[in-house]
Design an enzyme around this catalytic site. Sequence first.
Site, PDB file in Angstrom:
ATOM      1  N   CYS A  96       0.776  -1.242   0.000  1.00 19.65           N
ATOM      2  CA  CYS A  96       0.000   0.000   0.000  1.00 19.65           C
ATOM      3  C   CYS A  96       0.810   1.296   0.000  1.00 19.65           C
ATOM      4  O   CYS A  96       0.750   2.080  -0.948  1.00 19.65           O
ATOM      5  CB  CYS A  96      -0.938   0.009   1.208  1.00 19.65           C
ATOM      6  SG  CYS A  96      -2.060  -1.389   1.282  1.00 19.65           S
ATOM      7  N   HIS A 152      -2.945   6.534   4.174  1.00 16.65           N
ATOM      8  CA  HIS A 152      -1.863   5.591   4.461  1.00 16.65           C
ATOM      9  C   HIS A 152      -0.477   6.129   4.107  1.00 16.65           C
ATOM     10  O   HIS A 152       0.402   5.395   3.662  1.00 16.65           O
ATOM     11  CB  HIS A 152      -2.102   4.263   3.752  1.00 16.65           C
ATOM     12  CG  HIS A 152      -1.472   3.110   4.491  1.00 16.65           C
ATOM     13  ND1 HIS A 152      -1.481   1.811   4.035  1.00 16.65           N
ATOM     14  CD2 HIS A 152      -0.791   3.074   5.674  1.00 16.65           C
ATOM     15  CE1 HIS A 152      -0.843   1.025   4.875  1.00 16.65           C
ATOM     16  NE2 HIS A 152      -0.419   1.770   5.887  1.00 16.65           N
TER      17      HIS A 152
END
Length: 574
Positions: A96, A152
């Site tokens: 990610c 994130h």
Amino acid sequence: MAVYALTGFSLVSLLSFGYLSWDWMKPSLVADVATDPMEKSLPPAFARPPHIIFILTDDQGYHDVGYHGSDIQTPTLDRLAAEGVKLENYYIQPICTPSRSQLITGRYQIHTGLQHSIIRPRQPNCLPLDQVTLPQKLQEAGYSTHMVGKWHLGFYKKECLPTRRGFDTFLGSLTGNVDYYTYDNCDGPGVCGYDLHEGEDVAWDQSGKYSTFLYTQRVSKILASHSPKEPIFIYVAFQAVHTPLQSPKEYIYRYRSMGNVARRKYAAMVTCMDEAVKNITWALKKYGYYDNSVIVFSTDNGGQTFSGGSNWPLRGRKGTYWEGGVRGIGFVHSPLIKRKRRTSWALVHITDWYPTLVSLARGNLSNVPGLDGYNVWPAISEGKESPRTEILHNIDPLYNHAKYGSLEDGFGIWNTAVQASIRVGEWKLLTGDPGYSDWIPPQTLTNFPGSWWNLERLTDGLRKSVWLFNITADPYERYDLSDQRPDVVRTLLMRLVHYNRTAIPVRYPAENPRAHPDFNGGAWGPWASEEDGEEWEGGGETLKSRNKKKKKCKICKLRSFFRKLNTRLMSNRI
């Protein structure tokens, strides 16, 4: 090369199903729809900067889209891709944070210090504050910028938040994965907190709404309140289809015949996301943006086969540097594309979107030297050759070193125990431990008992630390040519040496107990102030501090109880 099939599922039987004979050059398996009549009246070149919608999905496997032969229904993605340009030589990162950081900065991980793992919730770490981000460049070009979905990229300081990194508005989560309804995220036993934010505030009132629906509604609201005469950039980073596997029941019902429960839930989430993209496209048309818009669709990494995803027929999965971890689903849909309805094999990497989109916006790239991305719009729109000829997948000096790697195996110029991967032309080199290396067929075949353990396993190579593949001829990475072509291995190792000389130190600080949600009102969010300076990045209180007695937050626990109770009541009403 010895290849074994577990549970009696042989390579021959796979061929009988037609999976390995799948033609990568074959047109979409979904019939193309009629061209929008509005397209015929468009001018040959757009007269003003286009509206840009960038859609990023989370953990969607390479096989998990209709036009790649999937059994999962994605009619919207199939149609948009068929009418636009499919990117079939498109690369992302295996996890990610790396993909998101490279999208936002246009730089490889080695040039931002984020080359190891992800940014974890309790780390005093974020996207380096000296990096000029993509939304900041678009703001300079006169764009209104908005982000909806998963960030994130760190949040320990307010300076790290999306609204401080170039976005005018933000609705979404700051951490890596949350519950789709309650927005709770646990970073270990007892370390749980709420993670849904509106701007820089905690969005307690939005709890109970399924995130895919919530984010789509926000995009529609943004478009409705903005003027199509002014350029807009919307970054839609769906939480879907990352775990936890949660979907509204009506979508799961469509896949009730699937024997694999994880695959069934996962498929439902993909189809729900597909309908969300349909609603976003409809809103673009309804509010007058579509004719001057560019829609980019991308996955962030390979699918997680433990959780229903499939990268078949590619090798590997999320978290690996095999093609199943780094080759992504990607396409561009726009009335402004000159050569539509085709498949592009131009080499494209996620870092390329930064210079490509800033150039489309007529922004200035002269003050951001050293980008690793290229402007690939001519390759996408006109079918010209890609300016990119190689990709550094990564060099991670902190990842577990391969047991059998050595400097000697790297011709004395590279320690092959170090995890690294690079693509140069048609060649791909991997060193160290590239990660889980099996080929995992779709988990929905009738003679599969519903377990991911049905896979084809490569048993030799366990004592290796160098692999070489001709990806053009062998996209499934079945034939290691490292022994036959030591000349190519040496050349690519030299490229790794070149890139490694430009790498900056890894930013991967120890977790800090001060980040615990109990100390921040029950929610994940910034905990270090500007006055704290850099001491928190250096570790501050380390993991050893966990042994110290913490104060219990009774109010936080009470608030959490009522929040969960409210969510359940709302779910029952729905």
